[in-house]
Design an enzyme around this catalytic site. Structure first.
Site, PDB file in Angstrom:
ATOM      1  N   ASP A  68       0.845  -1.255  -0.188  1.00 55.56           N
ATOM      2  CA  ASP A  68       0.109  -0.012   0.053  1.00 55.56           C
ATOM      3  C   ASP A  68       0.939   1.330   0.063  1.00 55.56           C
ATOM      4  OD1 ASP A  68       0.727  -0.798   2.660  1.00 55.56           O
ATOM      5  OD2 ASP A  68      -0.878   0.750   3.384  1.00 55.56           O
ATOM      6  N   GLU A 133      -0.343  -1.039   5.935  1.00 49.72           N
ATOM      7  CA  GLU A 133       0.849  -0.296   6.776  1.00 49.72           C
ATOM      8  C   GLU A 133       0.713   1.154   6.827  1.00 49.72           C
ATOM      9  OE1 GLU A 133       4.689   1.211   7.951  1.00 49.72           O
ATOM     10  OE2 GLU A 133       3.732   1.673   6.167  1.00 49.72           O
TER      11      GLU A 133
END
Length: 375
Positions: A68, A133
């Site tokens: 991400d 994250e």
């Protein structure tokens, strides 16, 4: 080799995987890992994609990372499309190039070369990859860690590919991180006309002395690994913009980054004691992000330093500065954890970029670490 790393990085960057979305990044990585004999366990939770990949048995070296990325900000501020990777003057531009799709490409290509050279390597090589994250981190790495711990399947050594470097790849590695806890405090008063303060109760006037007392708390003096713990105001708000209204409440948000010298319970008690010792009506909400962790000198740090010195002819600085990382979850397993990644001077910024030569260098370092621990 450089072409392989660059092309993989470009494929990943071209996918707009704003946290916690993955949108197919992990499928690309999994396909390449399966091709060199890795077993895959997907641990998807809600909108988050996670996987655990492993090859071999025995002492486990894990490479951890995330697919991400953060939002791009203002599109007009980018010189190029953030999700159309462009190479210019030796740099690869695009969102996630430095944090951390470039490092993912370096990890995977390093593993491909290592397995080709050492198909019967000792120990276990593994990957722990998440798409959560950069946002809440509640459905990401921690879920894989919980899965592994439920199986009593532990990680011995872990390289987290976060962009740890400052000027050149490998000049700084992170062997720990501070803990983080947030206090959301609301101090209540009585709203009223500002011309009649005797008919109201101003929460700002009551709150300011309390805020200053909280900021003056000295939690510790730090230690050999951590700077002293710090308390900072992240947000503060009261009123509705009118200059003739005493507000009914004051909101203040403190974030505390703390060393291994104190616990979250000690921090909470210090702040609550101040609140309770003053004549105020308040409520408090705590958000705990993670405990501090530290990896002291041992096989992993020695190996990482050795590999960096081999390529850079200079040893790295060991640091615990910066924000939290997913290393805090992996450390719960008792693992030795080190962060080694790309240069971080453009991360989360517009026009994020990474040197092509840095991708090659990092991949070589990763391969050397694999060789020294597993061959």
């Amino acid at each position: 080799m450089t072409c392989s790393i660059t092309e993989l990085a470009k494929k990943l960057i071209s996918i707009p995987s704003v946290s916690p979305k993955d949108l197919g990044c992990q499928d690309i990585i999994i396909k390449r890992l399966c091709a060199i004999g890795f077993d895959i366990k997907r641990v998807n939770v809600n909108d988050t994609k996670n996987f655990w990949a492993f090859r071999g048995t025995g002492k486990t070296l894990t490479f951890a990372g995330h697919t991400d990325v953060v939002p791009i900000g203002q599109d007009k501020d980018w010189q190029t499309d953030p999700f159309q990777p462009v190479i210019r003057s030796g740099y690869l531009f695009g969102r996630g190039s430095a944090d951390m799709k470039g490092a993912l490409a370096a990890m995977i290509t390093a593993a491909e070369r290592f397995v080709n050279k050492f198909p019967n390597h000792k120990g276990r090589l593994s990957f722990l990859i998440t798409s959560d994250e950069e946002s809440s981190a509640v459905d990401g790495t921690i879920k894989i860690v919980e899965y592994l711990m439920s199986k009593r399947d532990m990680i011995d050594y872990c390289i987290v590919g976060e962009p740890s470097s400052t000027n050149i790849v490998g000049d700084v590695i992170k062997n720990g991180r501070r803990g983080s806890i947030t206090a959301n405090i609301t101090i209540y008063g009585i709203q009223g006309h500002i011309a009649y303060p005797d008919l109201a109760d101003n929460p700002i006037h009551k709150g300011l002395p309390v805020i200053l007392k909280i900021l003056s708390i000295k939690l510790d003096s730090g230690n050999d690994f951590f700077l002293p713990s710090s308390i900072n105001i992240a947000n503060i708000h009261a009123g509705n913009g009118f200059n003739n209204v005493i507000p009914g409440s004051l909101f203040v948000q403190f974030n505390i980054r703390f060393s291994s010298e104190v616990s979250e319970k000690h921090i909470q008690s210090q702040i609550v004691n101040i609140l309770n010792s003053n004549d105020i009506n308040y409520s408090i909400e705590w958000l705990f992000s993670g405990k501090p962790f530290i990896t002291k000198k041992g096989l992993l740090i020695d190996t990482v330093i050795q590999s960096i010195f081999y390529f850079n002819k200079k040893k790295p600085i060991l640091s615990t500065s910066g924000g939290t990382s997913d290393g805090r979850f992996i450390a719960l397993m008792g693992s030795e954890v080190v962060e080694l990644g790309l240069v971080n001077n453009t991360i989360h910024k517009v026009n994020e970029c990474v040197k092509i030569s840095d991708l090659k260098l990092l991949s070589c370092m990763y391969e050397d670490i694999m060789k020294n621990l597993l061959s």
